[in-house]
Design an enzyme around this catalytic site. Structure first.
Site, PDB file in Angstrom:
ATOM      1  N   ASP A 115      35.887 -10.408  14.227  1.00 39.59           N
ATOM      2  CA  ASP A 115      34.727 -10.664  13.368  1.00 39.59           C
ATOM      3  C   ASP A 115      34.440  -9.450  12.480  1.00 39.59           C
ATOM      4  O   ASP A 115      33.558  -9.490  11.623  1.00 39.59           O
ATOM      5  CB  ASP A 115      33.496 -11.110  14.172  1.00 39.59           C
ATOM      6  CG  ASP A 115      33.037 -10.071  15.186  1.00 39.59           C
ATOM      7  OD1 ASP A 115      33.680  -9.007  15.298  1.00 39.59           O
ATOM      8  OD2 ASP A 115      32.018 -10.327  15.863  1.00 39.59           O
ATOM      9  N   SER A 116      35.247  -8.384  12.638  1.00 43.43           N
ATOM     10  CA  SER A 116      35.205  -7.275  11.671  1.00 43.43           C
ATOM     11  C   SER A 116      35.537  -7.788  10.274  1.00 43.43           C
ATOM     12  O   SER A 116      35.338  -7.070   9.295  1.00 43.43           O
ATOM     13  CB  SER A 116      36.185  -6.168  12.081  1.00 43.43           C
ATOM     14  OG  SER A 116      37.463  -6.681  12.321  1.00 43.43           O
TER      15      SER A 116
ATOM     16  N   ASP B 210      38.137 -13.921  17.678  1.00 42.37           N
ATOM     17  CA  ASP B 210      36.789 -13.501  18.078  1.00 42.37           C
ATOM     18  C   ASP B 210      35.816 -14.670  18.030  1.00 42.37           C
ATOM     19  O   ASP B 210      35.852 -15.470  17.082  1.00 42.37           O
ATOM     20  CB  ASP B 210      36.284 -12.449  17.084  1.00 42.37           C
ATOM     21  CG  ASP B 210      36.143 -11.073  17.706  1.00 42.37           C
ATOM     22  OD1 ASP B 210      36.109 -10.971  18.947  1.00 42.37           O
ATOM     23  OD2 ASP B 210      36.081 -10.099  16.943  1.00 42.37           O
TER      24      ASP B 210
ATOM     25  N   LYS C 259      37.840 -14.058  22.279  1.00 44.88           N
ATOM     26  CA  LYS C 259      37.195 -12.818  22.741  1.00 44.88           C
ATOM     27  C   LYS C 259      35.691 -12.939  22.549  1.00 44.88           C
ATOM     28  O   LYS C 259      35.238 -13.433  21.511  1.00 44.88           O
ATOM     29  CB  LYS C 259      37.733 -11.617  21.957  1.00 44.88           C
ATOM     30  CG  LYS C 259      37.030 -10.296  22.286  1.00 44.88           C
ATOM     31  CD  LYS C 259      37.795  -9.080  21.783  1.00 44.88           C
ATOM     32  CE  LYS C 259      37.587  -8.746  20.348  1.00 44.88           C
ATOM     33  NZ  LYS C 259      36.183  -8.413  19.981  1.00 44.88           N
TER      34      LYS C 259
ATOM     35  N   GLU D 154      31.798 -10.782  23.452  1.00 42.67           N
ATOM     36  CA  GLU D 154      31.186  -9.496  23.805  1.00 42.67           C
ATOM     37  C   GLU D 154      30.175  -9.683  24.931  1.00 42.67           C
ATOM     38  O   GLU D 154      29.478 -10.701  24.982  1.00 42.67           O
ATOM     39  CB  GLU D 154      30.488  -8.893  22.568  1.00 42.67           C
ATOM     40  CG  GLU D 154      31.464  -8.604  21.431  1.00 42.67           C
ATOM     41  CD  GLU D 154      30.789  -7.968  20.213  1.00 42.67           C
ATOM     42  OE1 GLU D 154      29.574  -7.659  20.266  1.00 42.67           O
ATOM     43  OE2 GLU D 154      31.495  -7.774  19.207  1.00 42.67           O
TER      44      GLU D 154
ATOM     45  N   GLU E  54      35.544  -0.479  23.761  1.00 45.14           N
ATOM     46  CA  GLU E  54      35.338   0.154  22.454  1.00 45.14           C
ATOM     47  C   GLU E  54      34.396   1.345  22.555  1.00 45.14           C
ATOM     48  O   GLU E  54      33.278   1.228  23.108  1.00 45.14           O
ATOM     49  CB  GLU E  54      34.768  -0.879  21.461  1.00 45.14           C
ATOM     50  CG  GLU E  54      34.528  -0.281  20.071  1.00 45.14           C
ATOM     51  CD  GLU E  54      34.286  -1.300  18.973  1.00 45.14           C
ATOM     52  OE1 GLU E  54      34.363  -2.521  19.238  1.00 45.14           O
ATOM     53  OE2 GLU E  54      34.025  -0.867  17.838  1.00 45.14           O
TER      54      GLU E  54
HETATM   55  O1  KIV Z   1      36.330  -7.509  15.260  1.00 50.21           O
HETATM   56  C1  KIV Z   1      37.060  -6.562  15.568  1.00 50.21           C
HETATM   57  O2  KIV Z   1      37.767  -5.959  14.752  1.00 50.21           O
HETATM   58  C2  KIV Z   1      37.061  -6.139  16.963  1.00 50.21           C
HETATM   59  C3  KIV Z   1      37.797  -4.881  17.285  1.00 50.21           C
HETATM   60  C4  KIV Z   1      36.929  -3.721  16.955  1.00 50.21           C
HETATM   61  C5  KIV Z   1      38.227  -4.851  18.691  1.00 50.21           C
HETATM   62  O3  KIV Z   1      36.450  -6.753  17.784  1.00 50.21           O
END
Ligand code: KIV
Length: 272
Positions: free
Chosen positions: A51-52, A90, A119, A121, A188
């Site tokens: 989600d970056s 994500d 993934k 959080e 992280e």
């Molecule tokens: O969204 C992302 O890029 C991430 C990484 C920082 C692991 O979750």
């Protein structure tokens, strides 16, 4: 053994074999088919549709505005562009925190788009959701330490797990996520010694980003590793374009540095 040794797409079982053989797992964030082809060609084991993308693709200040539709769109593109890498997607902010059922519906959309694992959080508060998903055929990667979706609650992008109480909570969370069925865990921005302790306490893959060299693998944010845009980055970032003749060469160097343990070096690491 690495993604290069496979003539097909890697599975969760293949990643587990790398881990059991003591080989570091390489992961890059990726958001489109062209970079997917490039990273796949360099032997990257896993592509994370992070989600970056809210920051590096959409230009937001945080990951919070990213939607399931966004991640599904980019996941499908990355899948089309790659042949070997394992695909991890994500779950964006607000798509899984409400209930396990909500998480299942949204995770199913991402799996249908091409993800092999999702993934999310969070620690203890997410254990029931992780169990719900993994018992219904959806592999899950956890994410502890600096969890960017909680940036406002954390008061900024700060190193986490400092001090005895915070470190203990993180260790407990990691064990709870493993017990709930998570088979991978991103750590992280935490002290390297804590990440080493967590990694040693688990029998699942840990993937570090600003968490030192002792994790079972490392994830690089594509735009950080390739210095896009050029400029000052977080302490743990290494510019793999330095000395590289092309993006492909930089990706090869990044995979090699993860595999041989030369990245992250002490200067990329946080102390306790
Ligand atoms: O969204 C992302 O890029 C991430 C990484 C920082 C692991 O979750």
């Amino acid at each position: 053994m690495s993604a290069h040794s496979f003539t097909r797409r890697l599975t969760q079982a293949d990643l587990a074999k790398l881990y059991q053989a003591g080989e570091k797992v390489s992961m890059f964030t990726c958001y489109d088919a062209s970079f997917a082809r490039l990273l796949d060609g360099a032997g990257v084991d896993t592509l994370l549709i992070g989600d970056s993308l809210g920051n590096v693709i959409q230009g937001h200040d945080t990951t919070l505005p990213v939607t399931v539709t966004d991640i599904a769109y980019h996941t499908a593109a990355v899948k089309r562009g790659s042949e070997h890498a394992f695909i991890l997607a994500d779950m964006p902010f607000g798509s899984y925190q409400e209930s396990p059922e909500q998480a299942f519906r949204n995770a199913a959309t991402l799996m249908a788009a091409g993800a092999q694992m999702v993934k999310l959080e969070g620690g203890a508060e997410m254990a029931a959701t992780v169990e719900f998903l993994t018992h219904r055929g959806i592999p899950v990667c956890g994410h502890l330490g600096l969890t960017p979706q909680s940036v406002h609650a954390l008061g900024g992008y700060k190193v986490q797990g400092k001090g005895e109480a915070a470190a203990q909570r993180l260790k407990d969370d990691a064990l709870l996520l493993q017990k709930a069925g998570a088979t991978m865990l991103v750590l992280e921005a935490i002290p390297a010694a804590l990440a080493a302790e967590v990694t040693a306490s688990l029998n699942i893959i840990t993937i570090g980003i600003g968490a030192g060299k002792d994790c079972s693998g490392q994830v690089l944010v594509l735009h950080d590793a390739f210095d896009i845009p050029p400029g000052k980055k977080a302490k743990f970032v290494r510019n793999f374009m330095e000395g590289a003749s092309s993006l492909h060469d930089a990706a090869l160097r990044a995979v090699a540095a993860i595999k041989d343990g030369s990245y992250p070096a002490p200067e990329h690491t946080y102390a306790g």
